[in-house]
Motif scaffolding. Sequence first.
Motif, mmCIF file in Angstrom:
data_model
loop_
_atom_site.group_PDB
_atom_site.id
_atom_site.type_symbol
_atom_site.label_atom_id
_atom_site.label_comp_id
_atom_site.label_asym_id
_atom_site.label_seq_id
_atom_site.Cartn_x
_atom_site.Cartn_y
_atom_site.Cartn_z
ATOM 1 N N ASN A 117 32.236 43.396 33.617
ATOM 2 C CA ASN A 117 33.353 42.540 33.166
ATOM 3 C C ASN A 117 34.682 42.916 33.814
ATOM 4 N N ARG A 118 34.622 43.206 35.089
ATOM 5 C CA ARG A 118 35.841 43.529 35.838
ATOM 6 C C ARG A 118 36.844 42.376 35.758
ATOM 7 N N PHE A 119 38.096 42.727 35.579
ATOM 8 C CA PHE A 119 39.231 41.804 35.567
ATOM 9 C C PHE A 119 39.301 40.951 34.296
ATOM 10 N N ARG A 135 44.793 43.266 32.850
ATOM 11 C CA ARG A 135 43.383 43.008 33.132
ATOM 12 C C ARG A 135 42.659 44.304 33.515
ATOM 13 N N LYS A 136 41.408 44.368 33.144
ATOM 14 C CA LYS A 136 40.589 45.553 33.409
ATOM 15 C C LYS A 136 40.335 45.707 34.905
ATOM 16 N N TYR A 180 40.182 45.794 43.375
ATOM 17 C CA TYR A 180 38.902 45.187 43.005
ATOM 18 C C TYR A 180 39.130 43.904 42.203
ATOM 19 N N ILE A 181 39.922 43.017 42.750
ATOM 20 C CA ILE A 181 40.157 41.717 42.120
ATOM 21 C C ILE A 181 39.051 40.776 42.595
ATOM 22 N N ILE A 204 35.410 38.278 46.723
ATOM 23 C CA ILE A 204 34.511 37.178 47.070
ATOM 24 C C ILE A 204 34.886 36.605 48.428
ATOM 25 N N ALA A 205 36.179 36.398 48.650
ATOM 26 C CA ALA A 205 36.627 35.886 49.952
ATOM 27 C C ALA A 205 36.247 36.857 51.070
#
Length: 294
Positions: A175-177, A193-194, A280-281, A286-287
Motif C-alpha cells: 500500500n505504498r503512497f 502519504r506512506k 518511490y511514488i 510506472i512511467a
Amino acid sequence: MKKTALVKAVGICILCTATFSCKGKETMNEQNQGAATSSQSNTAKTTSEKESTVQEHVPNYANGNGTIVFSSNTDGVSTIIRKCEMNVTIGAMLSEDGHMMYKDHNRDEPLAILTDGDTMQILQTCSIRRFNEPKSEWGSVSGEHWYKIKYEGQEGWICSCDSFLGGMNDPYEDNRFEIQETLSFAGKTWTVRKMEQTLSVWENLNIRQNPGINDNVVVYTIRPGDTDPHQTNVKTLAITEESDTIEGMTDRWLKISYKGHEGWIFGGYTSAERGGPRYYIPEQWIAFDVGELP
C-alpha cells in the motif's frame, strides 16, 4: 439388645453420611462442569465477537490511483487490482515480452504488439502473488505484475514482471503512497502519504517537528562528516503530496526516522544512490517501468 441396636443405628448414620457425601460431590461436579461449559461458551462467544470486529485494513487513496477495485485470496494465490489512470510513453525499459498486449492477464489471447515511442493509457494495475510457491533466494514472492491499458482503440493487458514481486516490481507494494493523515501547520495543509525507502544526506540538514520552513522546532541536526557519516542514510516513513520551494528548489517534505528521532526534512537536500526516480511514488515508477531510460 441395646448394644446391637446402637451399632445398627451408627451404621445407618455412616451409610447415610457416605451416601449424602457422594451425592454432594456428584452435584458439585455437575455444577462445576456446567460452570466450565458456560465459561467456555462465553469465552468462545467473546473470541468470536472479537474476531468478527477485526477487519482487513482498507488503504485510503481518496478514490484516486491506488484504490483497490478487486481483491481475492484463494489457495495461496493473492490477486489485487487497483485503479491507476495515466498516460505513458512506451520505451526500452519495457521488456520484449511486455510489448505484447493480451485480452486478459493470462496470455491466452494476444491482441497487439506495442511500439516504442507510442503513447498508451494505463487504466489499472494487477499484482498476482503465489504464496504457495517457493520464494526467490532474496525472499521475494513468486508472482506477476500486469497493467490494463488502452492502446490503438483496444483495451488489454501487458505483463511487466512474470517471476518474483519485490522492490519496485509492484508500484503499490504494501500500500505504498496511501494517505496516512492530513496536517495543518503555519497556515498550510499537508497531505501525508506512506513512503518507505532510504535516501542519503550529504550536507547539514535540520530535522523539524513539522513539514515546512516555518517550523522552528528542530529535533536534530544532521551533520555529515562531523557527528554523522559523510554519507548519512536516513529511512523515510512518509512524504507530503504538496511541494515547497526553498533556495530555488521545489520539492516535497519527507518524514524520516534517524537516531531515534522522527521528524521532517526537505527533500531537495536528499539523493538516491541508485537508478530510477528518486522517490518511490507509484506514478513516477510506472512511467520509468514501461518508458525510456532516464
